[in-house]
Design a protein around this motif. Structure first.
Motif, PDB file in Angstrom:
ATOM      1  N   VAL A   1      -8.177  -1.520  -2.241  1.00 48.32           N
ATOM      2  CA  VAL A   1      -8.262  -0.658  -1.061  1.00 48.32           C
ATOM      3  C   VAL A   1      -9.641  -0.770  -0.430  1.00 48.32           C
ATOM      4  O   VAL A   1      -9.770  -0.908   0.791  1.00 48.32           O
ATOM      5  CB  VAL A   1      -7.934   0.812  -1.436  1.00 48.32           C
TER       6      VAL A   1
ATOM      7  N   TRP B   1       0.829  -1.207   0.000  1.00 53.48           N
ATOM      8  CA  TRP B   1       0.000   0.000   0.000  1.00 53.48           C
ATOM      9  C   TRP B   1       0.864   1.258   0.000  1.00 53.48           C
ATOM     10  O   TRP B   1       1.814   1.357   0.763  1.00 53.48           O
ATOM     11  CB  TRP B   1      -0.922   0.023   1.221  1.00 53.48           C
TER      12      TRP B   1
ATOM     13  N   VAL C   1     -13.641   6.743  -2.301  1.00 52.73           N
ATOM     14  CA  VAL C   1     -12.366   6.345  -2.902  1.00 52.73           C
ATOM     15  C   VAL C   1     -12.489   6.621  -4.390  1.00 52.73           C
ATOM     16  O   VAL C   1     -13.274   5.991  -5.087  1.00 52.73           O
ATOM     17  CB  VAL C   1     -12.051   4.853  -2.641  1.00 52.73           C
TER      18      VAL C   1
ATOM     19  N   GLN D   1      -3.241   5.093  -0.069  1.00 51.01           N
ATOM     20  CA  GLN D   1      -4.018   3.867   0.110  1.00 51.01           C
ATOM     21  C   GLN D   1      -4.093   3.493   1.586  1.00 51.01           C
ATOM     22  O   GLN D   1      -5.151   3.117   2.088  1.00 51.01           O
ATOM     23  CB  GLN D   1      -3.409   2.732  -0.709  1.00 51.01           C
TER      24      GLN D   1
ATOM     25  N   SER E   1      -5.391   1.898 -10.285  1.00 47.42           N
ATOM     26  CA  SER E   1      -4.658   2.476  -9.156  1.00 47.42           C
ATOM     27  C   SER E   1      -4.831   1.702  -7.855  1.00 47.42           C
ATOM     28  O   SER E   1      -4.213   2.036  -6.854  1.00 47.42           O
ATOM     29  CB  SER E   1      -5.089   3.923  -8.945  1.00 47.42           C
TER      30      SER E   1
ATOM     31  N   LYS F   1      -8.058   0.925  -6.420  1.00 46.50           N
ATOM     32  CA  LYS F   1      -9.285   1.291  -5.684  1.00 46.50           C
ATOM     33  C   LYS F   1     -10.012   0.073  -5.142  1.00 46.50           C
ATOM     34  O   LYS F   1     -10.406   0.054  -3.978  1.00 46.50           O
ATOM     35  CB  LYS F   1     -10.249   2.071  -6.586  1.00 46.50           C
TER      36      LYS F   1
END
Length: 92
Positions: free
Chosen positions: A33, A5, A22, A9, A28, A30
């Protein structure tokens, strides 16, 4: 926490108080996360899944999130002590 991370994040994952949006570019992380954040809310904070709202504008990603969260909760049930197992099982 996993080393995978980045700082932004980590902030999104670790801030489990209140609502969060988010938003980031494609690819990326998302989805990862969001999954990690919800896992922590349910497993660590004992937040019932019925109290969590997640939105995705892509049906395939929504299904992926559901599958990954289910797998994570099943794993958590296997590792949980007796006092946690019932709560986690109810969340699946």
């Amino acid at each position: 926490m996993s080393e995978k991370w980045n700082e932004d994040q980590r902030k999104a994952i670790e801030n489990t108080e209140g609502n969060m949006i988010v938003s980031a570019s494609a690819g990326s992380g998302k989805t990862s996360v969001m999954i990690e954040r919800v896992k922590r809310l349910v497993i660590d904070k004992k937040t019932p899944v019925s109290r969590i709202v997640m939105l995705s504008f892509n049906a395939a990603i929504a299904e992926e999130i559901k599958e990954k969260l289910t797998k994570a909760l099943i794993e958590a049930v296997r590792e949980a002590g007796d006092d946690e197992r019932d709560f986690l099982y109810e969340q699946i």
